[in-house]
Write an enzyme that holds these catalytic residues in place. Sequence first.
Site, PDB file in Angstrom:
ATOM      1  N   ARG A   1      39.006  38.286  37.160  1.00 23.37           N
ATOM      2  CA  ARG A   1      40.004  39.276  36.732  1.00 23.37           C
ATOM      3  C   ARG A   1      40.782  38.773  35.526  1.00 23.37           C
ATOM      4  O   ARG A   1      41.237  39.556  34.698  1.00 23.37           O
ATOM      5  CB  ARG A   1      40.939  39.604  37.898  1.00 23.37           C
ATOM      6  CG  ARG A   1      40.228  40.447  38.935  1.00 23.37           C
ATOM      7  CD  ARG A   1      41.000  40.613  40.225  1.00 23.37           C
ATOM      8  NE  ARG A   1      40.107  41.186  41.226  1.00 23.37           N
ATOM      9  CZ  ARG A   1      40.221  41.039  42.529  1.00 23.37           C
ATOM     10  NH1 ARG A   1      41.210  40.321  43.027  1.00 23.37           N
ATOM     11  NH2 ARG A   1      39.358  41.592  43.349  1.00 23.37           N
TER      12      ARG A   1
ATOM     13  N   GLY B   1      34.824  47.802  38.767  1.00 18.48           N
ATOM     14  CA  GLY B   1      34.268  46.485  39.124  1.00 18.48           C
ATOM     15  C   GLY B   1      35.330  45.459  39.483  1.00 18.48           C
ATOM     16  O   GLY B   1      36.497  45.598  39.118  1.00 18.48           O
ATOM     17  N   GLU B   2      34.917  44.443  40.212  1.00 22.48           N
ATOM     18  CA  GLU B   2      35.787  43.324  40.646  1.00 22.48           C
ATOM     19  C   GLU B   2      37.080  43.827  41.287  1.00 22.48           C
ATOM     20  O   GLU B   2      38.166  43.320  41.016  1.00 22.48           O
ATOM     21  CB  GLU B   2      36.061  42.382  39.471  1.00 22.48           C
ATOM     22  CG  GLU B   2      34.783  41.672  39.040  1.00 22.48           C
ATOM     23  CD  GLU B   2      34.997  40.481  38.129  1.00 22.48           C
ATOM     24  OE1 GLU B   2      36.105  39.941  38.104  1.00 22.48           O
ATOM     25  OE2 GLU B   2      34.025  40.095  37.466  1.00 22.48           O
ATOM     26  N   GLY B   3      36.926  44.834  42.147  1.00 27.32           N
ATOM     27  CA  GLY B   3      38.080  45.419  42.835  1.00 27.32           C
ATOM     28  C   GLY B   3      38.473  46.712  42.148  1.00 27.32           C
ATOM     29  O   GLY B   3      38.993  46.682  41.033  1.00 27.32           O
TER      30      GLY B   3
END
Length: 594
Positions: A292, A412-414
């Site tokens: 992130r 993406g990524e949460g």
Amino acid sequence: MNKLDAQRQKEIQQAEELLFAGPQALGFAKGLFQGHFVADWVMPYPGIPVAQQGELDGTLKELRQFLDEHLDAAEIDRKADIPRSVIDGLGRVGVLGMTAPKEYGGRGFSQMANCKILEEIGRRCASTSVFVNAHHSIGIRALLLFGTHEQNQRWLPKLSMGEQLGAFALTEKEAGSDAANVQMQARPSEDGSHFVLNGEKRYITNAAIADVLTVMARTPVPGSDKTSITAFLVTPDMPGFEMLEARMPKMGIRGTATGRFALRDVKVPKENILGPPGKGLKVALTVLDFGRTTFGACCTGAAKTCLRLAIEHANTRKQFNKTLGNFHLVQKKIARIAADAYAMEAMTTITASLIDRGLEDYMLETAMLKVFTTERLWECINDVFQIYGGSAYFVDCPLERMMRDARINQIGEGANEVLTSFVALVGMRGPGMEFKEIYDTMMKPTRERGFAKAWTAGKHRLGAAVRVPEIPVRSAEMRWFANQLGRLIWRFNVAVNRALITYREPILDMQLVQERIANAAMDLFASTCVLSRHDAELQVAQRNGSSSSPDKFAADLFLRQSFRRIRHFLAGLTDNEDKSVLATANSVLNKPGS
Ligand SMILES: Cc1cc2nc3c(=O)[nH]c(=O)nc-3n(C[C@H](O)[C@H](O)[C@H](O)COP(=O)(O)OP(=O)(O)OC[C@H]3O[C@@H](n4cnc5c(N)ncnc54)[C@H](O)[C@@H]3O)c2cc1C
């Protein structure tokens, strides 16, 4: 207790074990929720140490030259492939092992310096920046963070140089946003020498080109009928590894190879376990913190490209006998892009510095950074798209590609909704626990130790409620902004306390309330980063005998707009149409086929 309540209690207990184990120093974002301004984490604005700056400058120069000569983002998109020559070149420049220790073939860069590298790539090609993130930010991250010396020695040198590529495989059909719901099974062999893995993973970046994959699978908890998640290193040459789809055709970041694979009775040696057995979810969440952060850097780079493109077009395209830059509605967009790009860089730098300085828990800041920068980038691209008018719509203009590429960032990524809720709930946990303490003691006043704790908690809450935090800026020019920010943090704290007292436990499900609280917190963090950055720039300008800094206007605008947003979010906590929103949604959700 009914079944739903029992499920909720189980979820709360799991989250507590996962997210709040062990003593932790108060981070900046958690401090905000308690009405504190933990200045040490954010001021003075962090810089790359002089000793490292030279190495970073040299690497950036080499990288820029390589990218200018060899990276063609439009062709990567058209051919849906990043040429091996580009990957090899990135490996040679050191990009694929930037933060890996030198002893394992890496460059030993700090996270802050690495973010400058990713920003440069993000300026030019989202496919390439996502590829680098998948390999370096998350693919080999579990190894970097949790690998033993033997594991690092064995795996890292080739991965750091880019001779081998990495991937991070968490997502499955049933485990998307709900990452804890991993179904892939890892059964220990009878002699304990290996685990047998079975299951499928999907949407995995680099899956088909990776030589080593960090795979999350469910292992039995010894001595119980429970299971938990463990991280394994898996290589595609292991018998039973089956690539189901190497490159799933997709809308954007087409150069990346996003794949699906199955593991069928794949024997993975126990030496390939990364981190503590059963703690794979914690491993995954920590890995994603790094992803992130570099997401923020890539979005910053792309936002700077938006600004450049917007300026170029607004200064050259004429309508009504004027260049577009003369129209206030165009200026408004360009000004906002400039302000947001400035804030995105400041936020990325400070978040990366928290990691470099060894703050134990930066999950709130990384989640805020990810949501904030991905949402702002989407707005930036939309604005510059509008400035380009019809020309943006055609494939000879990079904007249609940039728009397609940027859309994944919010998912993406949460997914941003999940992270928004996470920011609010994790942030409110501190004050929430104190209220619980006070409440429980009021119900049972005879518990002496409890009363002492409740008294301390009450004093703590009350202290924050009456005190406007001091923001230690050094430039007189920033004093007014610092005072405003301090007052807004105080108002935020009052609003958080009021929400906790009003809604109590049901707030866990009230995402419309959570969203306003999280959005206000994100803007408070963003404003702090801008204030810190601009304060430092003014100091430098003063030392150089100049009356102002070049980014004065962007910083000033960002702070004013951010403060206005914060007031709006806080006002929305009491003045809103939430009931009507939910009633409408429920009325259509419960009327299938309409
Ligand atoms: C191009 C691409 C590359 C990827 N690369 C990787 C990779 O390398 N490794 C990997 O492991 N995964 C990867 N992923 C997977 C990615 O992380 C998931 O797509 C993401 O976590 C969302 O999961 P999902 O797609 O199953 O959506 P779902 O979980 O089905 O969610 C769909 C939507 O529902 C909403 N939603 C879900 N839960 C909540 C909630 N609690 N509250 C409010 N709203 C909610 C959100 O709006 C969300 O966008 C990739 C995905 C894509 C598209």
